[in-house]
Design a protein around this motif. Structure first.
Motif: not given
Ligand SMILES: Nc1ncnc2c1ncn2[C@@H]1O[C@H](COP(=O)(O)OP(=O)(O)OP(=O)(O)O)[C@@H](O)[C@H]1O
Ligand SMILES: Nc1ncnc2c1ncn2[C@@H]1O[C@H](COP(=O)(O)OP(=O)(O)OP(=O)(O)O)[C@@H](O)[C@H]1O
Ligand SMILES: [Mg+2]
Ligand SMILES: [Mg+2]
Lengths: 541, 541
Positions: A6-8, A10
């Motif tokens: 989950d790179e939300s 970032l």
């Protein structure tokens, strides 16, 4: 690749991402080192606060005079404060710096003006005739001249002076920082040793990383005192003007490279570091006794262009210097390999020590790799024997050649920058240059290193300077042909020199012809073998 | 911006662009420093060639065990070689390292396992009970355990050991290098001083740049010998394991932080640098005479977490150390400001010198800025008086908080990372922390620094440790409330301590309540004021 599940949230923001640029170093220095001395030249002494203010003024003055981001601003300047200031002031206006070699002939300067499309030129009073002669030859729009009047010079009164130009700028004017670290920072034309100079384009990212790589290689801590011997028009003096503010150091300017000036700078200003071609070392060695000054520290000297000869090291280092060889090209922001001194070499003396110092070195810290490749692009065995071409890759390799995508693509073929320099690799990985690819002579299918033949010739007491090139030959394909300058008053003959070489070299390496003549040199003193090759080709067999 | 009129052929290629990653440092070191000692721990001595080979083995073993790029690999390890190796081996498999604080309680470890989603755990034999207790609490998939058996420990035989795990890997296995320097490298959970630990995500770019920034701040040249006192699970020991290979240095491991271990490492291994909280300095000061060892060099010690107290400096530095304070957060890859020592301070002695060393410092070289902002995001006047929040921006600021885009957006509001630390700025720009924002007490509209009140309390001979927090108050909004631990055998009363403070502080700063109790601390020894605030709130007025 390394992306989390989950790179939300970032991604890049202004808080956590800033394009890398050497401008950041001076901005920080103007605050952290505000009252330290940044620049010294005769009666000029600028603190970092002064320096940054003048850079703002220059950037503002450039903008007011119509310079737009992406425009080219050229200089024809010695290593004086205006040249150093231009290294920040020009990019702070979003413009691209083109520091031109002041020793070039008008014809080449005209070519560079036209090719880079310089809009404005900062020109030292002494080089106005050169600039004017170059402009007179141009058919495209010429740059506007701003005259830099150095200490001891009188303004020509034909142009706006640098000091009055920048006095129109606001010392608080905000700098234009790059939005993309790939934006162009500088164009540097190569020396033209192998043909027409090529316009090498640097980006902000590469220059920034080169500053840290160089600081590490030079083993610099805080507050070095750096003497500008390497011309700033030569790979921007290996990016050093951009590096020194990162360390709060002092740049001591030097207009004319004399032993006296070097000794004075060391003794009076406490110079700790300088770089220069091996010839500078000889200048210091041959210094008149009255010009020598005493000093108690060891000065770190970095030399490039050629390995430091054993005799030079033996005479130079005991005078209070430690020599490190570096190697690089205009295309690599200057130094890309360093002859990194290993602790276990400390016991080496004399010729052993000189041989170690003569190595071309290993990959510098901010470069991804420097290797010797065979013609298939594979690394050669590390056996101190197999020859190949030095190939480099990483963030300290240029963007490419300006207006020459073909040459760029050719240089980057296979994902490596191909240097055109021939070398082998020692078993421990240290590179050792033997020749330029273009200078190698192939005689009867055997490779002949021109450098090796020149080394044999140099042992003859009458020879002052020499260059060996390939001459086309019906039987052997090519044969070595020597061009020789004799020492004043010395005498010898073609036959004697050939016999001298034959006593030291294999037959196929021995020159078949010797020509006595003054050798054509670039403005940086490199011998232009391509001209000699042309002569050799035209000669009777 | 700075784009030339013609940028054709000047784009990124494999020759001139490489994503920044600390992996490059070790790759270069394994070649340039192949035979130098990289890692030392008891009878373990690895050269750079060995070290890189083991990293390849670890990366390969991880891949073979099903770890995919982007997966999280956790560790529960002291500062032993496996922990250092994981800093390269995990990213060399494209995975993301989550080095977990071994002093945490099982509940928090379980939270971190679940939140980060670790697939695999490298766990020291001593921390197996902690890992097992944490896993027992989990409702989501638990990480697979690989047991690291340190010198002097006996394998539990319940898990694959680290040595047998990596023995399945190929020492030549190619590393997975990032394709984008923004890819995730590590997740580090904050100390939890102000609440639940947050998962701070690092990218390769930031860690790479932090290595060079730290090397400059630490004034490191080639070949430092670095002792691992700062836990590697704490901001990856300020990125130092990634930095040392760039310099060909040696990492000396240290499992248990005792004065004896520190002295032995200095005397036997020639340690030149270490970092640690001020408490480490006290450990050395209070060393048993029999544990002290003689050494002749000055050891550079970097300390963070709190300013080094004057008494500590006075006792510590004469023992052969030079102390530099740095300041940073997990969110800034560790140190972001350094108390850069100016040459003109050399003449300062005693309290003046201690006051200078107690400054929080200035922006480090690879950070774009560290400033004190008022509530509107404007820099406060540099008058050593106006308070504001420390704000930082640049490439050494985290990607953000894992799975918490709201907290990330909040932290980055206005284009700066807001640290939550309260400070003023000296006229020369040096920052000085006064308090954490959450800890400041607002009484009758006046700001009260909890640190200042604590300082007054600490002068009382009976006080061993104290913390002052805000207690809600009907009349004043908030009032200072003190929690105090007494020295063994010492006695005092609430009234006496209040009178003691009143003699030193303004009335609104004087605590209205004093509670004698053991203070709640994080595993790194920081006092958890949020718990004390909860207590204060529940107390009768
Ligand atoms: N330490 C060194 N030892 C030997 N040769 C060196 C060293 N450093 C630099 N050189 C030579 O200098 C070259 C780089 O010089 P530069 O970029 O100034 O222009 P040039 O190559 O001489 O000119 P052009 O590219 O126009 O022909 C290298 O390719 C190499 O041949
Ligand atoms: N030199 C220093 N002087 C004073 N305080 C410091 C110094 N260095 C660090 N700190 C404190 O440590 C904090 C950073 O610590 P860390 O990132 O380990 O977690 P934490 O902030 O204590 O925990 P959490 O964010 O979970 O509440 C800073 O915000 C600051 O308050
Ligand atoms: Mg060239
Ligand atoms: Mg915090």
């Amino acid at each position: 690749m390394g992306w989390l599940a989950d790179e939300s949230g970032l991604g890049k923001t202004r808080a956590n991402y800033a394009p890398l640029t050497p401008l950041s170093h001076l901005r920080r220095a103007s605050d952290v080192f505000a009252h330290r001395t940044a620049l010294v030249w005769k009666s000029t002494r600028l603190t970092y606060a002064d320096y940054a203010a003048r850079v703002s003024q220059l950037a503002h003055a450039l903008t007011q005079s119509g310079i737009q981001p992406g425009d080219v601003v050229a200089t024809l300047l010695p290593n004086i404060p205006a040249q150093v200031e231009a290294h920040f002031g020009v990019p702070a206006a979003g413009a691209v710096l083109n520091a031109i070699n002041t020793r070039l002939e008008a014809d080449t300067v005209a070519y560079i003006f036209g090719h880079a499309g310089a809009k404005l030129l900062l020109c030292d009073t002494a080089f106005l005739p050169l600039a004017e002669a170059a402009i007179a030859q141009m058919t495209t729009p010429a740059p506007q001249i701003i005259e830099v009047v150095d200490h001891g010079f009188t303004a020509s009164n034909r142009y706006t002076t640098y000091e009055s130009f920048i006095s129109t700028g606001d010392p608080q004017h905000p700098w234009i920082m790059p939005e993309d670290e790939w934006e162009s920072l500088a164009i540097n034309y190569t020396s033209g040793t192998t043909g027409r100079p090529k316009g090498v384009v640097y980006h902000h990212r590469g220059a920034y990383l080169a500053t840290t790589g160089n600081a590490l290689a030079w083993r610099m801590q805080l507050f070095p005192t750096y003497l500008t011997i390497v011309p700033l028009f030569h790979c921007n003096a290996w990016c050093h003007p951009w590096m020194i503010p990162m360390l709060g150091g002092t740049i001591v300017c030097c207009r004319d490279i004399t032993a006296r000036a070097i000794y004075d700078a060391i003794a009076d200003e406490g110079v700790t570091h300088f770089g220069g071609a091996p010839i500078v070392l000889n200048t210091v060695i041959n210094c008149a006794p009255t010009d020598r000054r005493a000093f108690s520290h060891t000065v770190e000297v970095f030399t490039a262009g050629a390995p430091p000869p054993a005799a030079t090291l033996a005479a130079f280092e005991p005078l209070g210097f430690n020599v490190t060889q570096v190697y690089g090209l205009t295309e690599t922001y200057g130094p890309a390999t360093e002859c990194l001194w290993q602790t276990e070499w400390n016991t080496a003396t004399g010729d052993d020590r000189a041989a170690l110092k003569a190595r071309t070195g290993v990959t510098m810290a901010m470069l991804e790799g420097a290797e010797v490749h065979d013609t298939h692009g594979n690394p050669v065995p590390r056996d101190a024997a197999h020859l190949g071409e030095i190939a480099m890759r990483g963030n300290m390799v240029m963007k490419g050649y300006y207006k020459n995508p073909e040459a760029t693509a050719e240089a980057f073929k296979g994902g490596w920058f191909r240097s055109g320099d021939i070398a082998f690799q020692h078993p421990d990985g240290y590179l050792k240059i033997t020749d330029r690819a273009k200078d190698i002579i192939i005689s009867g299918g055997e490779n002949v290193s021109s450098v090796e033949v020149e080394g044999a010739l140099m042992h003859h007491p009458a020879v002052s300077l020499c260059a060996v090139v390939a001459k086309p030959d019906a039987k052997w394909g090519e044969v070595p042909c020597a061009f020789v300058e004799l020492k004043p008053g010395a005498q010898t003959t073609e036959a004697e020199l050939i016999a001298h070489c034959r006593a030291r070299l294999a037959g196929f390496k021995t020159p078949k012809h010797v020509v006595f003549a003054e050798l054509p040199k670039t403005s940086t003193g490199k011998i232009q073998k391509f001209e000699l090759r042309a002569v050799a080709k035209l000669m009777d067999a």
